[in-house]
Every structure is written in structure tokens, then in C-alpha cells.
Design a protein around this motif. Structure first.
Motif, PDB file in Angstrom:
ATOM      1  N   TYR A   1     -39.831 -13.136  10.719  1.00 53.46           N
ATOM      2  CA  TYR A   1     -39.880 -11.732  11.143  1.00 53.46           C
ATOM      3  C   TYR A   1     -38.508 -11.105  10.868  1.00 53.46           C
ATOM      4  O   TYR A   1     -37.490 -11.799  10.860  1.00 53.46           O
ATOM      5  CB  TYR A   1     -40.218 -11.620  12.625  1.00 53.46           C
ATOM      6  CG  TYR A   1     -41.701 -11.684  12.929  1.00 53.46           C
ATOM      7  CD1 TYR A   1     -42.283 -10.745  13.762  1.00 53.46           C
ATOM      8  CD2 TYR A   1     -42.512 -12.686  12.406  1.00 53.46           C
ATOM      9  CE1 TYR A   1     -43.638 -10.794  14.069  1.00 53.46           C
ATOM     10  CE2 TYR A   1     -43.862 -12.747  12.699  1.00 53.46           C
ATOM     11  CZ  TYR A   1     -44.414 -11.796  13.526  1.00 53.46           C
ATOM     12  OH  TYR A   1     -45.765 -11.848  13.813  1.00 53.46           O
ATOM     13  N   ILE A   2     -38.478  -9.804  10.678  1.00 55.16           N
ATOM     14  CA  ILE A   2     -37.250  -9.125  10.265  1.00 55.16           C
ATOM     15  C   ILE A   2     -36.855  -8.089  11.306  1.00 55.16           C
ATOM     16  O   ILE A   2     -37.678  -7.280  11.743  1.00 55.16           O
ATOM     17  CB  ILE A   2     -37.451  -8.469   8.885  1.00 55.16           C
ATOM     18  CG1 ILE A   2     -37.781  -9.562   7.848  1.00 55.16           C
ATOM     19  CG2 ILE A   2     -36.221  -7.670   8.470  1.00 55.16           C
ATOM     20  CD1 ILE A   2     -38.256  -9.043   6.520  1.00 55.16           C
ATOM     21  N   ALA A   3     -35.570  -8.128  11.699  1.00 54.61           N
ATOM     22  CA  ALA A   3     -35.004  -7.165  12.643  1.00 54.61           C
ATOM     23  C   ALA A   3     -34.008  -6.277  11.901  1.00 54.61           C
ATOM     24  O   ALA A   3     -33.297  -6.738  11.010  1.00 54.61           O
ATOM     25  CB  ALA A   3     -34.308  -7.899  13.784  1.00 54.61           C
ATOM     26  N   PHE A   4     -33.964  -4.999  12.280  1.00 52.97           N
ATOM     27  CA  PHE A   4     -33.084  -4.031  11.625  1.00 52.97           C
ATOM     28  C   PHE A   4     -32.014  -3.537  12.594  1.00 52.97           C
ATOM     29  O   PHE A   4     -32.277  -3.359  13.782  1.00 52.97           O
ATOM     30  CB  PHE A   4     -33.889  -2.828  11.127  1.00 52.97           C
ATOM     31  CG  PHE A   4     -34.731  -3.133   9.928  1.00 52.97           C
ATOM     32  CD1 PHE A   4     -34.270  -2.868   8.651  1.00 52.97           C
ATOM     33  CD2 PHE A   4     -35.991  -3.688  10.077  1.00 52.97           C
ATOM     34  CE1 PHE A   4     -35.042  -3.163   7.538  1.00 52.97           C
ATOM     35  CE2 PHE A   4     -36.781  -3.990   8.975  1.00 52.97           C
ATOM     36  CZ  PHE A   4     -36.298  -3.720   7.698  1.00 52.97           C
ATOM     37  N   TYR A   5     -30.832  -3.276  12.048  1.00 54.70           N
ATOM     38  CA  TYR A   5     -29.752  -2.652  12.808  1.00 54.70           C
ATOM     39  C   TYR A   5     -30.001  -1.146  12.880  1.00 54.70           C
ATOM     40  O   TYR A   5     -30.041  -0.483  11.845  1.00 54.70           O
ATOM     41  CB  TYR A   5     -28.406  -2.885  12.126  1.00 54.70           C
ATOM     42  CG  TYR A   5     -27.865  -4.270  12.252  1.00 54.70           C
ATOM     43  CD1 TYR A   5     -27.317  -4.701  13.458  1.00 54.70           C
ATOM     44  CD2 TYR A   5     -27.866  -5.141  11.176  1.00 54.70           C
ATOM     45  CE1 TYR A   5     -26.789  -5.985  13.581  1.00 54.70           C
ATOM     46  CE2 TYR A   5     -27.337  -6.417  11.291  1.00 54.70           C
ATOM     47  CZ  TYR A   5     -26.803  -6.825  12.486  1.00 54.70           C
ATOM     48  OH  TYR A   5     -26.279  -8.083  12.614  1.00 54.70           O
ATOM     49  N   PRO A   6     -30.128  -0.576  14.078  1.00 54.14           N
ATOM     50  CA  PRO A   6     -30.395   0.862  14.164  1.00 54.14           C
ATOM     51  C   PRO A   6     -29.243   1.736  13.670  1.00 54.14           C
ATOM     52  O   PRO A   6     -29.470   2.855  13.231  1.00 54.14           O
ATOM     53  CB  PRO A   6     -30.691   1.102  15.644  1.00 54.14           C
ATOM     54  CG  PRO A   6     -30.171  -0.080  16.353  1.00 54.14           C
ATOM     55  CD  PRO A   6     -30.159  -1.218  15.382  1.00 54.14           C
TER      56      PRO A   6
ATOM     57  N   LEU B   1     -40.575  -5.215   1.636  1.00 51.77           N
ATOM     58  CA  LEU B   1     -39.757  -6.308   1.128  1.00 51.77           C
ATOM     59  C   LEU B   1     -39.225  -6.021  -0.274  1.00 51.77           C
ATOM     60  O   LEU B   1     -38.198  -6.571  -0.675  1.00 51.77           O
ATOM     61  CB  LEU B   1     -40.561  -7.612   1.132  1.00 51.77           C
ATOM     62  CG  LEU B   1     -40.998  -8.116   2.511  1.00 51.77           C
ATOM     63  CD1 LEU B   1     -41.862  -9.354   2.372  1.00 51.77           C
ATOM     64  CD2 LEU B   1     -39.798  -8.377   3.406  1.00 51.77           C
ATOM     65  N   ASP B   2     -39.913  -5.152  -1.007  1.00 52.82           N
ATOM     66  CA  ASP B   2     -39.451  -4.798  -2.349  1.00 52.82           C
ATOM     67  C   ASP B   2     -38.122  -4.047  -2.312  1.00 52.82           C
ATOM     68  O   ASP B   2     -37.426  -3.966  -3.327  1.00 52.82           O
ATOM     69  CB  ASP B   2     -40.505  -3.960  -3.084  1.00 52.82           C
ATOM     70  CG  ASP B   2     -40.831  -2.651  -2.376  1.00 52.82           C
ATOM     71  OD1 ASP B   2     -41.095  -2.689  -1.150  1.00 52.82           O
ATOM     72  OD2 ASP B   2     -40.813  -1.595  -3.032  1.00 52.82           O
ATOM     73  N   LEU B   3     -37.729  -3.535  -1.149  1.00 52.15           N
ATOM     74  CA  LEU B   3     -36.465  -2.808  -1.019  1.00 52.15           C
ATOM     75  C   LEU B   3     -35.341  -3.674  -0.441  1.00 52.15           C
ATOM     76  O   LEU B   3     -34.195  -3.245  -0.377  1.00 52.15           O
ATOM     77  CB  LEU B   3     -36.657  -1.572  -0.134  1.00 52.15           C
ATOM     78  CG  LEU B   3     -37.695  -0.559  -0.623  1.00 52.15           C
ATOM     79  CD1 LEU B   3     -37.854   0.571   0.386  1.00 52.15           C
ATOM     80  CD2 LEU B   3     -37.321  -0.023  -1.989  1.00 52.15           C
ATOM     81  N   LEU B   4     -35.685  -4.890  -0.020  1.00 45.76           N
ATOM     82  CA  LEU B   4     -34.689  -5.791   0.562  1.00 45.76           C
ATOM     83  C   LEU B   4     -34.323  -6.890  -0.421  1.00 45.76           C
ATOM     84  O   LEU B   4     -35.168  -7.367  -1.174  1.00 45.76           O
ATOM     85  CB  LEU B   4     -35.224  -6.415   1.847  1.00 45.76           C
ATOM     86  CG  LEU B   4     -35.571  -5.472   2.988  1.00 45.76           C
ATOM     87  CD1 LEU B   4     -36.061  -6.277   4.194  1.00 45.76           C
ATOM     88  CD2 LEU B   4     -34.390  -4.610   3.371  1.00 45.76           C
ATOM     89  N   GLN B   5     -33.066  -7.282  -0.380  1.00 48.45           N
ATOM     90  CA  GLN B   5     -32.615  -8.427  -1.173  1.00 48.45           C
ATOM     91  C   GLN B   5     -31.750  -9.309  -0.286  1.00 48.45           C
ATOM     92  O   GLN B   5     -31.045  -8.803   0.591  1.00 48.45           O
ATOM     93  CB  GLN B   5     -31.851  -7.963  -2.407  1.00 48.45           C
ATOM     94  CG  GLN B   5     -30.657  -7.092  -2.108  1.00 48.45           C
ATOM     95  CD  GLN B   5     -30.085  -6.452  -3.357  1.00 48.45           C
ATOM     96  OE1 GLN B   5     -30.808  -5.975  -4.213  1.00 48.45           O
ATOM     97  NE2 GLN B   5     -28.767  -6.440  -3.445  1.00 48.45           N
ATOM     98  N   PRO B   6     -31.841 -10.626  -0.471  1.00 50.92           N
ATOM     99  CA  PRO B   6     -31.033 -11.532   0.366  1.00 50.92           C
ATOM    100  C   PRO B   6     -29.548 -11.214   0.241  1.00 50.92           C
ATOM    101  O   PRO B   6     -29.045 -10.913  -0.839  1.00 50.92           O
ATOM    102  CB  PRO B   6     -31.342 -12.914  -0.204  1.00 50.92           C
ATOM    103  CG  PRO B   6     -32.642 -12.756  -0.914  1.00 50.92           C
ATOM    104  CD  PRO B   6     -32.666 -11.352  -1.434  1.00 50.92           C
TER     105      PRO B   6
END
Length: 152
Positions: free
Chosen positions: A114-119, A64-69
Motif C-alpha cells: 500500500y502507498i502513503a503520500f506526504y500531504p 503507478l504510471d506517475l511514480l518511480q522508485p
């Protein structure tokens, strides 16, 4: 009509509609370069007829430290309003790399936070040892692995 598959494959055409949330015992990993952004054996898999699955990862298993809204948001008829995240890691910046549902309706509450990522936006997405590829329409966010049968 069900497509014939071997015991180690499943057809996306056998997935339910409306979408269903399933616990996934598989190891789900998301990497940017050699940095693991997410690594989980507690992910949830969302399956929907004719679509490649989405993997939702518990926030405790995400960097989460690498993600920002992000300022971006969207609406899904099933899951409600999606919030998006950008990734910033040193000089690397990836816009709308992931999404989450902060207030999904009752039948999708398991996905909350929960968090989903775009491949197609990261370097590698892995399901166990298999590399996942994006759907032909990558904005859908599905993960295609060799054990899935389409057509997509």
C-alpha cells in the motif's frame, strides 16, 4: 487522560500505541494540480498515540504510471524498511512524494505494497470532502483533518 471531543471528532491522544492499522471507509484522494494521483474507498488508516493518521492506499487505486522508485529508504521500528517513490508528471517532478512497506513484519502485513503520500508534497489530500493538512513536522507524513483534536 482523554480530551473531551464531540461525537464527530476524535482525539489523537486516544489512538493506541503501538500503532494500529484500521480499514477506512472514507474516500481518500491525492491530487497534484487537478490530476488525481490516488483515489480510493479501500484505504487503510494507521493511527498512533499523539500523531495524525497516515492513509495507505492500495496500489490498484494509485496512478503507478506517475511514480518511480526513489533511492531513498528509511526504517521504522514498527513497520520495518520503507521504500520511497518520486512523482514525474510532465514537467512536474516531486522527490520522495510517497512511501510503502514491501516486507512489513507480521502485525503490519495489511500495509504491504500500500502507498502513503506526504500531504505537504502534493497540492491536495482529501478525506471525504475535508482537506487534510500536514503535521507541524511534515516529514512524519500525518494527515490533519478538521475532525481531529490535538494538540499536534
Amino acid at each position: 487522560m482523554s480530551l473531551q471531543t464531540s461525537s464527530s471528532q476524535e482525539s489523537i491522544w486516544d489512538f493506541p500505541s503501538p500503532p494500529a492499522v484500521q480499514p477506512s471507509p472514507r474516500r481518500i484522494r491525492v491530487l497534484v494540480g487537478s490530476t488525481p494521483i490516488a483515489d480510493s474507498t479501500r484505504a487503510l488508516r494507521l493511527v498512533h498515540t499523539g500523531r495524525a493518521p497516515h492513509y495507505y492506499i492500495p496500489p490498484e487505486d494509485v496512478r503507478l504510471d506517475l511514480l518511480q522508485p526513489s533511492m531513498h529508504c528509511s526504517f521504522c521500528e514498527w513497520k520495518g524498511v520503507a521504500t520511497y517513490y518520486d512523482l514525474r508528471m510532465g514537467p512536474t517532478y516531486i522527490e520522495t512524494v510517497a512511501w510503502s512497506y514491501l516486507q512489513p513484519p507480521k502485525q503490519y502485513q495489511a500495509l504491504r505494497d500500500y502507498i502513503a503520500f506526504y500531504p505537504h508534497k502534493v497540492d491536495r489530500c482529501l478525506v471525504d470532502h475535508m482537506r487534510a493538512m500536514p503535521e507541524p513536522h511534515p516529514e512524519r507524513g500525518g494527515w490533519i483533518t478538521p475532525d481531529l483534536v490535538g494538540p499536534f
